[in-house]
Scaffold this motif. Structure first.
Motif, PDB file in Angstrom:
ATOM      1  N   UNK A   1       0.857  -1.185   0.000  1.00 30.06           N
ATOM      2  CA  UNK A   1       0.000   0.000   0.000  1.00 30.06           C
ATOM      3  C   UNK A   1       0.891   1.231   0.000  1.00 30.06           C
ATOM      4  N   UNK A   2       0.689   2.109  -0.971  1.00 33.31           N
ATOM      5  CA  UNK A   2       1.492   3.328  -1.044  1.00 33.31           C
ATOM      6  C   UNK A   2       2.968   3.008  -1.107  1.00 33.31           C
ATOM      7  N   UNK A   3       3.764   3.536  -0.165  1.00 32.06           N
ATOM      8  CA  UNK A   3       5.214   3.322  -0.196  1.00 32.06           C
ATOM      9  C   UNK A   3       5.649   1.971   0.366  1.00 32.06           C
ATOM     10  N   UNK A   4       4.725   1.196   0.889  1.00 26.13           N
ATOM     11  CA  UNK A   4       5.082  -0.024   1.613  1.00 26.13           C
ATOM     12  C   UNK A   4       4.868  -1.268   0.756  1.00 26.13           C
ATOM     13  N   UNK A   5       5.785  -2.216   0.936  1.00 23.96           N
ATOM     14  CA  UNK A   5       5.667  -3.488   0.222  1.00 23.96           C
ATOM     15  C   UNK A   5       4.782  -4.470   0.964  1.00 23.96           C
ATOM     16  N   UNK A   6       4.691  -4.309   2.289  1.00 26.15           N
ATOM     17  CA  UNK A   6       3.880  -5.223   3.091  1.00 26.15           C
ATOM     18  C   UNK A   6       3.269  -4.469   4.267  1.00 26.15           C
TER      19      UNK A   6
ATOM     20  N   UNK B   1      -3.502  14.387   2.141  1.00 15.68           N
ATOM     21  CA  UNK B   1      -2.805  13.857   0.967  1.00 15.68           C
ATOM     22  C   UNK B   1      -3.647  13.933  -0.303  1.00 15.68           C
ATOM     23  N   UNK B   2      -2.938  14.110  -1.428  1.00 15.45           N
ATOM     24  CA  UNK B   2      -3.584  14.096  -2.737  1.00 15.45           C
ATOM     25  C   UNK B   2      -2.894  13.060  -3.614  1.00 15.45           C
ATOM     26  N   UNK B   3      -3.606  12.622  -4.650  1.00 19.90           N
ATOM     27  CA  UNK B   3      -2.980  11.749  -5.632  1.00 19.90           C
ATOM     28  C   UNK B   3      -1.712  12.419  -6.172  1.00 19.90           C
ATOM     29  N   UNK B   4      -0.677  11.642  -6.348  1.00 19.62           N
ATOM     30  CA  UNK B   4       0.563  12.182  -6.890  1.00 19.62           C
ATOM     31  C   UNK B   4       0.332  12.793  -8.260  1.00 19.62           C
ATOM     32  N   UNK B   5      -0.551  12.217  -9.016  1.00 16.94           N
ATOM     33  CA  UNK B   5      -0.855  12.757 -10.345  1.00 16.94           C
ATOM     34  C   UNK B   5      -1.481  14.149 -10.254  1.00 16.94           C
ATOM     35  N   UNK B   6      -2.328  14.386  -9.242  1.00 17.97           N
ATOM     36  CA  UNK B   6      -2.907  15.716  -9.038  1.00 17.97           C
ATOM     37  C   UNK B   6      -1.822  16.696  -8.626  1.00 17.97           C
TER      38      UNK B   6
ATOM     39  N   UNK C   1      13.619  20.464   2.694  1.00 17.83           N
ATOM     40  CA  UNK C   1      13.740  19.038   2.410  1.00 17.83           C
ATOM     41  C   UNK C   1      12.505  18.318   2.947  1.00 17.83           C
ATOM     42  N   UNK C   2      12.091  17.311   2.245  1.00 17.59           N
ATOM     43  CA  UNK C   2      10.849  16.608   2.579  1.00 17.59           C
ATOM     44  C   UNK C   2      11.110  15.565   3.657  1.00 17.59           C
ATOM     45  N   UNK C   3      10.655  15.821   4.866  1.00 13.89           N
ATOM     46  CA  UNK C   3      10.884  14.874   5.963  1.00 13.89           C
ATOM     47  C   UNK C   3      10.079  13.594   5.821  1.00 13.89           C
ATOM     48  N   UNK C   4       9.079  13.618   4.947  1.00 14.82           N
ATOM     49  CA  UNK C   4       8.289  12.409   4.702  1.00 14.82           C
ATOM     50  C   UNK C   4       8.643  11.769   3.357  1.00 14.82           C
ATOM     51  N   UNK C   5       9.828  12.051   2.860  1.00 19.24           N
ATOM     52  CA  UNK C   5      10.221  11.557   1.533  1.00 19.24           C
ATOM     53  C   UNK C   5      10.092  10.046   1.427  1.00 19.24           C
ATOM     54  N   UNK C   6      10.423   9.328   2.494  1.00 19.87           N
ATOM     55  CA  UNK C   6      10.375   7.868   2.457  1.00 19.87           C
ATOM     56  C   UNK C   6       8.955   7.332   2.348  1.00 19.87           C
ATOM     57  N   UNK C   7       7.961   8.186   2.584  1.00 18.20           N
ATOM     58  CA  UNK C   7       6.576   7.719   2.611  1.00 18.20           C
ATOM     59  C   UNK C   7       5.742   8.263   1.453  1.00 18.20           C
ATOM     60  N   UNK C   8       6.386   9.007   0.561  1.00 22.75           N
ATOM     61  CA  UNK C   8       5.685   9.430  -0.645  1.00 22.75           C
ATOM     62  C   UNK C   8       5.674   8.256  -1.629  1.00 22.75           C
ATOM     63  N   UNK C   9       4.715   8.259  -2.522  1.00 20.38           N
ATOM     64  CA  UNK C   9       4.608   7.143  -3.456  1.00 20.38           C
ATOM     65  C   UNK C   9       3.916   7.595  -4.732  1.00 20.38           C
ATOM     66  N   UNK C  10       3.819   6.684  -5.670  1.00 17.88           N
ATOM     67  CA  UNK C  10       3.086   6.988  -6.904  1.00 17.88           C
ATOM     68  C   UNK C  10       1.587   7.117  -6.638  1.00 17.88           C
ATOM     69  N   UNK C  11       1.149   6.643  -5.470  1.00 16.67           N
ATOM     70  CA  UNK C  11      -0.264   6.738  -5.124  1.00 16.67           C
ATOM     71  C   UNK C  11      -0.629   8.134  -4.632  1.00 16.67           C
ATOM     72  N   UNK C  12       0.037   8.604  -3.571  1.00 16.51           N
ATOM     73  CA  UNK C  12      -0.349   9.870  -2.948  1.00 16.51           C
ATOM     74  C   UNK C  12       0.845  10.501  -2.247  1.00 16.51           C
TER      75      UNK C  12
END
Length: 792
Positions: free
Chosen positions: A73-78, A509-514, A526-537
């Motif tokens: 889900x999002x940035x996570x594999x499991x 959060x918004x869709x990354x595409x938006x 610098x983005x402190x949540x960089x590790x949690x951004x994803x192609x989803x949102x």
């Protein structure tokens, strides 16, 4: 950066890749409530077990198997869910799952106490006209009309700024006003009285939520200066020319300090490059009408009732949507539905047949279950009209309204149960507002139906707002204190002056595409949540991101309703069956017994049974034989009339459980001596009618259920006397308050004191006969608090 240097943060994230993360509701959990955290990993490993550990003792208090692997889900594999609902012991804990440790969290009845009031701070800070946070005025020259039948000046100063910009919309302001009014009506015990009507410190006899709702109502009245004149908006996106504090009014509109006030013409509008797609007036008129109707009930105003009727008629005359007007940019509130607004208005005006016709036009709010929608396309995101109407109708109609809610929830649930966060709210602009509203729809469905099927989804949405999301952050500025909350929001208050914007709900959060397609976004840090951004949102705690980190007034107001509902949950019973025209008369006493002979005589004459709650001291000193003989219910009110918890901080106990139990046993013993069969005593009213959930738990341990008067009738003010100043309420004033409440008295618990201070000469119990007669004429019957089926 808000917490760590970039170097330390990156080191932490690198270590966390193998250990994973555990996302929790940072506000905490109720002992009897649902409790779920979400474990997340960047790797493909799975989790078998987890433990909950007491922070103070270091001992494992709960061990359980992890939920089934829910996949990516999002940035996570499991991911997987960690359900510890079975742990009901209050305390401070953390979760250990393999190498991963969660932040600390509390389990306690008071975890949500004060949260709704905290968010009221943001509403006050958003005030236009006089701003109590700045102690200064702004936008006092509004404004000059556009699209109106004639060009003129209208005085529409007041209301709230919509967000970080200073535009003002009737659409969002009316929705905010309605939810504040509804919170005052549904959860009056949640709010205190710490500010005056102008928002400055002091008391004025109204709760702070009522003050804020009235601020919104007063502005809506200005925006509706005549029955056929309705305004929808102040200003346009020419306002978006740099950051400034609201008191720094600027000439952006070539009209001095006046701003344009957009008339509801029912036609497309837009003074510059872009135009909206307006087709009518009903979406705005319906919102005005519902606010005025509810306001008329709470403030006993026939004037507002008349305004509600006129606004509703205007909506009937001009069906269609009244969208907000864009200017130089293409962004505006693209509301496409209006039947929901007219349904709510009809319901609040007690027009169930008309409301039902509107309800059938849009049974399910269209975005529910969809992956996307345009900006504010289906506003106000859910339909409060179904809830209000379902409380008025019975049988098949009520069942249909409940089913409408259920179908919408089910559409979301069919997608939500495929991921560990139970997430199926589209990541469109203001996704947090949608999340908050949808959570309330789940809550209303549960209240109407008694069906807890979707409680896990409801709780997951609530938890999401306060940290159980991929970013692990609360979406409310400063809530909870010491939590991970927005620190660099898109706000002039915080950016220019470092003023806190306590209680503001950010867009979310918004869709990354938006995000990639928006105009003018540039991160400042610098983005402190960089590790949690994803192609989803994406979500950024950065001033430069107006799409995810800008607080909104209407979203915060709706959240206040949700938080009030959470805070008031699981407290004592303050109302019985609101579908029946039945009233429970209750009488309490400790020191004074002067009214007992009168009350006993009147009840016998009127053939009414009531419930009496006395202290042990009272039972010792007074003969209650006649009450027992007449078949009234007699219960405890403590022995020594103890104050259980602090007046200003309700969750702060002033007695121990042992002291509570000893005092209660002494009262029950004295009741037995007085002739009361205590084996049948189940209900108890706390002394001073003041308690918290911990006290309710202690009472439950002794087999006692806390009950209390229904807030809002004002009958409990009969203890006051003239020397108390503004707090004094005459019997005439109290009777008027009850009379004004009479349309909503179903299931009310009406409290009167059986004796009062000698300094009060005007005794309410002397008017008991006329009160009962009046209520009987209105069709009400009277039942004891302990009669079968009485309490729900």
């Amino acid at each position: 950066m808000k917490k760590l240097s970039i170097l330390l943060l990156l080191l932490f994230l690198q270590l966390s890749v193998t250990a994973g993360w555990i996302r929790i509701n940072q506000l905490g959990y109720r002992p009897a409530g649902m409790k779920v955290a979400v474990w997340c990993s960047k790797g493909q490993d799975t989790l078998k077990n987890f433990e909950v550990i007491d922070v103070h003792s270091g001992k494992v208090v709960y061990r359980h198997a992890a939920g089934k692997a829910a996949g990516a889900y999002g940035p996570f594999a499991q991911t997987c869910r960690l359900d510890f609902t079975a742990l009901q012991r209050a305390g401070l804990y953390y979760i250990q799952a393999g190498e991963t440790r969660s932040p600390q969290f509390a389990i306690d009845e008071g975890v949500y106490a004060g949260a709704a009031e905290f968010c009221l701070r943001y509403m006050r800070q958003q005030r236009s006209g006089f701003n109590p946070f700045l102690k200064d005025s702004c936008h006092t020259h509004d404004g000059f009309t556009v699209y109106a039948p004639k060009d003129t000046f209208v005085n529409v100063s007041g209301g709230w700024h919509d967000a970080t910009d200073y535009l003002q919309y009737a659409t969002t302001s009316a929705n905010a006003t309605y939810h504040l009014l509804a919170a005052c009506r549904d959860f009056p015990g949640v709010f205190g009285d710490t500010v005056q009507a102008n928002g400055l410190s002091g008391k004025n006899g109204f709760s702070d939520a009522m003050d804020e709702a009235k601020w919104g109502l007063d502005w809506l009245l200005k925006m509706n200066p005549a029955d056929d004149w309705l305004f929808n908006q102040i200003g346009d996106d020419r306002d978006h020319q740099g950051m400034r504090l609201p008191k720094q009014d600027t000439n952006f509109y070539q009209h001095g300090l006046e701003r344009p006030v957009y008339f509801c013409s029912g036609q497309p509008q837009g003074l510059l490059k872009y135009k909206n797609r307006a087709t009518g007036i009903a979406s705005t008129a319906g919102k005005f009408a519902s606010c005025f109707a509810l306001g008329s009930q709470l403030f006993s105003s026939s004037f507002m009732q008349d305004k509600a009727i006129a606004a509703y008629q205007l909506g009937l005359k001009h069906p269609g949507v009244c969208q907000t007007a864009p200017g130089r940019s293409p962004y505006f509130y693209e509301e496409d539905n209006w039947a929901d607004d007219m349904e709510l208005a009809a319901a609040m005006l007690s027009k169930p047949a008309e409301a039902m016709a509107f309800a059938r036009q849009e049974p399910v709010t269209p975005w529910l279950g969809k992956d996307t929608a345009r900006h504010y396309q289906w506003y106000p995101f859910i339909n409060p009209g179904h809830y209000e109407l379902a409380k008025q109708v019975k049988g098949a109609q009520r069942d249909s309204l409940i089913q409408f809610y259920k179908e919408g929830i089910e559409r979301v649930w069919r997608k939500a149960d495929h991921n560990a966060f139970y997430r199926a709210i589209p990541f469109i602009w203001c996704s947090n507002n949608l999340t908050t509203a949808f959570t309330i729809q789940c809550y209303w469905y549960r209240q109407l139906s008694g069906d807890n099927t979707y409680l896990p989804l409801e709780q997951a949405c609530f938890d999401w707002l306060f940290g159980c999301n991929p970013w692990g952050t609360s979406m409310v500025y400063g809530l909870p204190a010491n939590g991970d909350t927005p620190a660099d929001p898109h706000s002039s208050f915080s950016h220019l002056k470092q003023y806190p914007i306590d209680g503001g709900l950010v867009d979310g959060p918004v869709y990354t595409s938006i995000y990639k397609g928006l105009i003018g976004i540039k991160l400042e840090h610098e983005d402190e949540y960089a590790a949690f951004q994803s192609d989803l949102a994406v979500y950024h705690d950065d001033f430069g991101d107006y799409s995810t980190n800008e607080p909104t007034m209407d979203g915060t107001a709706v959240l206040i309703y949700l938080l009030a509902a959470q805070e008031s949950a699981l407290k004592g019973i303050t109302r019985t069956d609101s579908t029946k025209k039945e009233i429970s008369l209750v009488f309490t006493a400790d020191e004074f017994a002067d009214g007992l002979p009168t009350i006993t005589r009147v009840l016998k004459q009127q053939k009414v049974k009531a419930s009496f709650f006395f202290t042990g001291k009272f039972y010792e000193r007074n003969n209650v034989g006649e009450l027992i003989k007449e078949g009234h219910y007699l219960g405890p009110h403590s022995d020594q009339h103890l104050l259980y918890c602090d007046w200003k901080k309700r969750d702060s106990l002033l007695v121990t459980q042992a002291e509570f139990k000893t005092d209660m046993l002494q009262c029950l013993s004295k009741m037995s001596t007085a002739g009361v069969d205590t084996s049948r005593v189940r209900y108890f009213i706390p002394p001073y009618e003041w308690w918290n959930n911990k006290v309710a738990d202690w009472a439950a341990d002794m087999g006692l259920q806390v009950v209390n008067f229904t807030p809002g009738t004002g009958s409990n003010a009969d203890y006051t006397y003239p020397e108390m100043g503004a707090a004094y309420k005459s019997s005439a004033a109290i009777l008027k308050s009850i009379s004004n409440f009479k349309g909503r008295l179903n299931g009310v618990i009406l409290l009167i004191h059986a004796g009062t201070d000698p300094r009060r000469k005007d005794k309410l119990y002397d008017h008991l006969g006329e009160l009962i007669t009046l209520l009987k004429k209105e069709g009400y019957t009277f039942r004891k608090i302990n009669e079968p089926g009485q309490l729900n």
